[in-house]
Motif scaffolding. Structure first.
Motif, PDB file in Angstrom:
ATOM      1  N   UNK A 130       0.831  -1.188   0.000  1.00  0.00           N
ATOM      2  CA  UNK A 130       0.000   0.000   0.000  1.00  0.00           C
ATOM      3  C   UNK A 130       0.876   1.252   0.000  1.00  0.00           C
ATOM      4  N   UNK A 131       0.536   2.204  -0.836  1.00  0.00           N
ATOM      5  CA  UNK A 131       1.250   3.487  -0.856  1.00  0.00           C
ATOM      6  C   UNK A 131       0.243   4.609  -0.660  1.00  0.00           C
ATOM      7  N   UNK A 132       0.616   5.583   0.172  1.00  0.00           N
ATOM      8  CA  UNK A 132      -0.243   6.725   0.458  1.00  0.00           C
ATOM      9  C   UNK A 132       0.552   7.997   0.204  1.00  0.00           C
ATOM     10  N   UNK A 133      -0.023   8.870  -0.624  1.00  0.00           N
ATOM     11  CA  UNK A 133       0.634  10.139  -0.922  1.00  0.00           C
ATOM     12  C   UNK A 133      -0.282  11.278  -0.498  1.00  0.00           C
ATOM     13  N   UNK A 134       0.249  12.206   0.307  1.00  0.00           N
ATOM     14  CA  UNK A 134      -0.519  13.349   0.787  1.00  0.00           C
ATOM     15  C   UNK A 134       0.101  14.632   0.262  1.00  0.00           C
ATOM     16  N   UNK A 135      -0.749  15.480  -0.270  1.00  0.00           N
ATOM     17  CA  UNK A 135      -0.304  16.780  -0.749  1.00  0.00           C
ATOM     18  C   UNK A 135      -1.435  17.781  -0.524  1.00  0.00           C
ATOM     19  N   UNK A 136      -1.208  18.712   0.368  1.00  0.00           N
ATOM     20  CA  UNK A 136      -2.246  19.685   0.679  1.00  0.00           C
ATOM     21  C   UNK A 136      -3.472  19.008   1.260  1.00  0.00           C
ATOM     22  N   UNK A 137      -4.611  19.226   0.638  1.00  0.00           N
ATOM     23  CA  UNK A 137      -5.875  18.647   1.102  1.00  0.00           C
ATOM     24  C   UNK A 137      -6.229  17.351   0.395  1.00  0.00           C
ATOM     25  N   UNK A 138      -5.297  16.804  -0.376  1.00  0.00           N
ATOM     26  CA  UNK A 138      -5.573  15.608  -1.179  1.00  0.00           C
ATOM     27  C   UNK A 138      -4.704  14.444  -0.726  1.00  0.00           C
ATOM     28  N   UNK A 139      -5.337  13.265  -0.612  1.00  0.00           N
ATOM     29  CA  UNK A 139      -4.620  12.039  -0.269  1.00  0.00           C
ATOM     30  C   UNK A 139      -4.933  10.984  -1.320  1.00  0.00           C
ATOM     31  N   UNK A 140      -3.899  10.344  -1.840  1.00  0.00           N
ATOM     32  CA  UNK A 140      -4.062   9.275  -2.827  1.00  0.00           C
ATOM     33  C   UNK A 140      -3.555   7.977  -2.214  1.00  0.00           C
ATOM     34  N   UNK A 141      -4.422   6.991  -2.162  1.00  0.00           N
ATOM     35  CA  UNK A 141      -4.119   5.698  -1.539  1.00  0.00           C
ATOM     36  C   UNK A 141      -4.232   4.610  -2.605  1.00  0.00           C
ATOM     37  N   UNK A 142      -3.133   3.901  -2.857  1.00  0.00           N
ATOM     38  CA  UNK A 142      -3.119   2.844  -3.865  1.00  0.00           C
ATOM     39  C   UNK A 142      -2.650   1.549  -3.206  1.00  0.00           C
ATOM     40  N   UNK A 143      -3.421   0.469  -3.414  1.00  0.00           N
ATOM     41  CA  UNK A 143      -3.096  -0.823  -2.803  1.00  0.00           C
ATOM     42  C   UNK A 143      -3.126  -1.919  -3.866  1.00  0.00           C
ATOM     43  N   UNK A 144      -2.092  -2.769  -3.842  1.00  0.00           N
ATOM     44  CA  UNK A 144      -2.009  -3.919  -4.741  1.00  0.00           C
ATOM     45  C   UNK A 144      -1.948  -5.179  -3.883  1.00  0.00           C
ATOM     46  N   UNK A 145      -2.849  -6.152  -4.142  1.00  0.00           N
ATOM     47  CA  UNK A 145      -2.883  -7.351  -3.307  1.00  0.00           C
ATOM     48  C   UNK A 145      -2.399  -8.576  -4.066  1.00  0.00           C
ATOM     49  N   UNK A 146      -2.406  -9.717  -3.396  1.00  0.00           N
ATOM     50  CA  UNK A 146      -1.872 -10.948  -3.974  1.00  0.00           C
ATOM     51  C   UNK A 146      -2.720 -11.486  -5.118  1.00  0.00           C
ATOM     52  N   UNK A 163      -5.154  -7.400  -7.755  1.00  0.00           N
ATOM     53  CA  UNK A 163      -6.195  -6.383  -7.749  1.00  0.00           C
ATOM     54  C   UNK A 163      -5.592  -5.064  -7.265  1.00  0.00           C
ATOM     55  N   UNK A 164      -5.891  -3.989  -7.971  1.00  0.00           N
ATOM     56  CA  UNK A 164      -5.368  -2.670  -7.641  1.00  0.00           C
ATOM     57  C   UNK A 164      -6.518  -1.794  -7.149  1.00  0.00           C
ATOM     58  N   UNK A 165      -6.434  -1.368  -5.897  1.00  0.00           N
ATOM     59  CA  UNK A 165      -7.473  -0.513  -5.315  1.00  0.00           C
ATOM     60  C   UNK A 165      -6.917   0.894  -5.160  1.00  0.00           C
TER      61      UNK A 165
END
Length: 274
Positions: free
Chosen positions: A57-73, A76-78
């Motif tokens: 899982x990777x989480x990127x925060x910039x200002x008021x925006x957060x992007x969360x990307x998760x790749x599982x076994x 599947x990419x969420x």
């Protein structure tokens, strides 16, 4: 949150967390790597019975925006993009999962000094619609939630409840399962180190009652011990130790008195944060 009422999903949460949180009966390992640049990475692996599940899982925060990307076994990419304060006191989140093209969902939250509203709509031709709301204050809330499936033109859930929160105790009463069950929960801080909680459910259709009681005790600033007992004869205990700053090791065990031929369930979870 100040004096705002809590969202409806938080009604009874304090007791529920004491009775259920971190009771993992498998083998779980989590590694979290924070970054001063706004990018955080974490990896989780869970082995339960003979099944292994993992994700990155990777989480990127910039200002008021957060992007969360998760790749599982399962490849599947969420992805979830959350934006805060687009309008005053609002939060919006857009989420979707690849390759499931029907998984898109838009969540909206609005917080008012005397109300909290959460809504969710599926981004597909026959979406699932969900709405929850509470009114009141930080200490006393009254609210409910509904879920409507447009594919079958039917309500899949509706719940109403009231919650009372004080610094040393919290109580909640919910009419749940489409009005078929009455759930009550209570948690009380006996002292700064020990808390006790109870949860009871009455089902109108079968006239059956079930309950769970539990406790948590802070042995020292780094060690927490929890216990749980249900009317079904299951007894669980949890030991959690912060062996280094923000890094936890949790051992859980559960014994079922009605399954005398089965071994107790055991679980080990390690969360490492450098």
């Amino acid at each position: 949150m100040g004096s705002n009422p809590a969202p409806f999903s938080d009604v009874g949460k304090r007791a529920k967390d004491l009775l259920n949180k971190d009771y993992d009966f498998g083998h779980k390992f989590t590694l979290s790597v924070p970054s001063s640049t706004g990018l955080g990475l974490s990896a989780t692996g869970l082995k339960k019975d003979e099944i292994f599940i993992g994700d990155i899982n990777s989480v990127y925060k910039s200002g008021n925006t957060t992007v969360d990307v998760k790749v599982d076994t399962y490849s599947s990419v969420s992805t979830k993009v959350t934006m805060v304060d687009i309008l005053p006191s609002t939060k919006a989140a857009l989420s979707f999962r690849i390759p499931d093209h029907k998984s898109g969902k838009l969540d909206l939250q609005y917080l008012h000094p005397h109300a909290a509203i959460d809504s969710s709509i599926g981004l597909n031709p026959t979406p699932l619609l969900e709405l929850s709301a509470t009114i009141g204050s930080k200490e006393l809330v009254l609210g409910g939630e509904v879920g409507f499936d447009t594919a079958s033109a039917s309500f899949i859930k509706y719940t109403a409840g009231i919650g009372l929160n004080k610094p040393d105790f919290s109580a909640a009463l919910l009419l749940a399962d489409k009005g078929q069950a009455l759930k009550a929960s209570y948690i009380h801080a006996v002292d700064p180190f020990t808390s006790v909680a109870a949860e009871m459910t009455h089902r109108f259709s079968t006239y059956q009652n079930s309950f769970t009681i539990g406790s948590s005790h802070l042995v020292d600033p780094l060690t927490l011990v929890k216990t749980r007992l249900s009317d079904g004869g299951k007894f669980a205990v949890q030991f959690q130790r912060e062996w280094r700053p923000k890094s936890l090791v949790t051992v859980s065990a559960e014994y079922d008195s009605k399954a005398i031929n089965s071994a107790p369930k055991m679980g080990l979870a390690i969360a490492l944060k450098p």
